[in-house]
Scaffold this active site. Structure first.
Site, PDB file in Angstrom:
ATOM      1  CG  HIS A   4      -3.708  -1.819   8.984  1.00 58.65           C
ATOM      2  ND1 HIS A   4      -3.804  -2.794   7.965  1.00 58.65           N
ATOM      3  CD2 HIS A   4      -3.427  -2.446  10.112  1.00 58.65           C
ATOM      4  CE1 HIS A   4      -3.518  -3.914   8.392  1.00 58.65           C
ATOM      5  NE2 HIS A   4      -3.252  -3.798   9.857  1.00 58.65           N
ATOM      6  CG  HIS A  64       2.906  -1.677   4.423  1.00 56.08           C
ATOM      7  ND1 HIS A  64       2.186  -2.861   4.219  1.00 56.08           N
ATOM      8  CD2 HIS A  64       3.600  -1.820   5.488  1.00 56.08           C
ATOM      9  CE1 HIS A  64       2.484  -3.643   5.203  1.00 56.08           C
ATOM     10  NE2 HIS A  64       3.229  -2.803   6.032  1.00 56.08           N
ATOM     11  CG  HIS A  97      -2.395   0.511   0.800  1.00 55.50           C
ATOM     12  ND1 HIS A  97      -3.244   0.491   1.559  1.00 55.50           N
ATOM     13  CD2 HIS A  97      -2.795   1.418  -0.183  1.00 55.50           C
ATOM     14  CE1 HIS A  97      -4.508   0.958   1.181  1.00 55.50           C
ATOM     15  NE2 HIS A  97      -4.076   1.777   0.128  1.00 55.50           N
ATOM     16  CG  ASP A 106      -4.716  -3.119   2.592  1.00 49.60           C
ATOM     17  OD1 ASP A 106      -3.802  -2.352   3.365  1.00 49.60           O
ATOM     18  OD2 ASP A 106      -4.822  -4.382   2.437  1.00 49.60           O
ATOM     19  CG  ASP A 115      -5.845  -0.355   5.116  1.00 51.32           C
ATOM     20  OD1 ASP A 115      -5.080   0.113   4.420  1.00 51.32           O
ATOM     21  OD2 ASP A 115      -5.649  -1.482   5.756  1.00 51.32           O
ATOM     22  CD  GLU A 121       0.017  -4.193   1.741  1.00 51.64           C
ATOM     23  OE1 GLU A 121       0.404  -5.594   1.916  1.00 51.64           O
ATOM     24  OE2 GLU A 121       0.455  -3.356   1.875  1.00 51.64           O
ATOM     25  CG  ASP A 124      -2.208   2.017   5.542  1.00 49.71           C
ATOM     26  OD1 ASP A 124      -2.213   1.750   4.259  1.00 49.71           O
ATOM     27  OD2 ASP A 124      -2.143   1.180   6.380  1.00 49.71           O
TER      28      ASP A 124
END
Ligand SMILES: CN[C@](CCCC[B-](O)(O)O)(CCN1CCCCC1)C(=O)O
Ligand SMILES: [Mn+2]
Ligand SMILES: [Mn+2]
Ligand SMILES: [Mn+2]
Length: 301
Positions: free
Chosen positions: A123, A138, A98, A225, A121, A270, A125
């Site tokens: 996350h 990422h 990512h 993602d 996602d 990913e 990021d």
């Protein structure tokens, strides 16, 4: 309408081998023909333009791993994505990790300065060079796109074109302490799995769009993602986190974004075909192709 598939066999934003093989698996699963079936004119940028960008000597900068390589590849990705967007095509970037979003979203914003970003996602990021614990880039693209944290000269080409109010997250469930602070300080809209449970995916997508695109008149960059999905649905990914989006929730997001008619760029990142067994790899690649089709107009009825 033309979709330009950009294969980015890139893994230097993290440390697990195999995510660079994501693009070839997605294409070999038939994605190109599947999109043509939907009526798209499909072009495929061979990934070769990124192979010769490798850097011989790339020691960490602070905690950042492979900083010069990540920067150079993303600067190139930004030009490729921006070029396709400028020609009125829809860039579909297949990752790779990512960190590629530094390039894809820079490219989109260069052509559509008023674009909003929907980030799907587990996350956020959004770690900065100061808050990251892994040094894996990422986990950091959003901080660079927003212009947060101390400037890193090697990433000087990234302009802070993304505005916090034009960003929204869906699927979050693994956020570092430093990232939570950044979300609060920057008033960034985030729908975690808690909100998905509480309101249902339909309402969450509506609220997300109401936040970043209230008049439904801004171009949309969807950065997906695969680890946003529950590991039971997409197991072959580098940072799996339990309690994720179902197969249908993931598809609903893509279907709803397509329905806006505002999608101008898509990332699917990913997918790591070196992780888990062959059945898991096939499941992950298959759901990746399916999500892309949903975001590009495939409907159930
Ligand atoms: C949550 N932040 C992580 C993961 C980033 C995932 C990137 B993505 O592109 O796949 O979403 C994890 C940071 N550490 C937290 C403590 C335990 C070890 C990982 C990071 O490395 O920054
Ligand atoms: Mn090649
Ligand atoms: Mn991510
Ligand atoms: Mn993730």
């Amino acid at each position: 309408q033309t979709v330009a598939i950009i294969g980015c066999p890139f893994s230097a934003g993290q440390q697990r081998l195999g995510v660079d093989k994501g693009p070839i698996h997605l294409v070999e699963a038939g994605l190109t023909d599947q999109l043509a079936e939907l009526g798209w004119r499909v072009t495929f940028d061979g990934h070769h333009q990124f192979e010769e960008l490798s850097v011989t000597d790339d020691p960490p900068i602070g905690k950042l791993r492979n900083p010069r390589f990540v920067s150079r590849v993303n600067e190139s990705v930004a030009k490729v994505v921006g070029g396709h967007a400028a020609r009125g095509e829809l860039p579909l970037t297949l990752g790779g990790d990512h960190s590629l979003a530094m390039g894809t979203i820079s490219g989109t914003l260069g052509t559509y300065p008023n674009a909003c970003v929907i980030w799907i996602d587990a996350h956020t990021d959004i770690n900065t060079p100061e808050t990251t614990d892994s040094g894996n880039l990422h986990g950091m693209p959003v901080s660079f796109l927003l212009g947060l944290g101390a400037k890193v000269p090697e990433f000087g080409w990234i302009k802070p074109l993304l505005k916090a109010e034009r960003l929204v997250y869906i699927g979050l469930r693994d956020i570092d302490a430093g990232e939570k602070r950044i979300l609060r300080e920057n008033k960034i809209k985030a729908f975690s799995m808690h909100e998905v449970d509480k309101y249902g995916i339909g309402k969450v997508v509506e609220m997300a769009l109401d936040h970043v695109n209230p008049n439904r008149d801004l171009p949309v960059h969807l950065s997906f993602d695969i680890d946003a999905l529950d590991p039971s649905v997409a197991p072959s990914t580098g940072t799996p986190v339990r309690g994720g989006l179902t197969f249908r929730e993931g598809h609903y997001i893509c279907e709803a974004v397509y329905e806006t008619g505002l999608l101008v760029a898509l990332d699917l990142v990913e997918v790591n075909p070196h992780l888990e067994d062959e059945f898991s790899v096939n499941k992950t690649v298959t759901v990746g192709c399916s999500l892309v089709r949903a975001a590009l107009g495939e409907t159930l009825l």
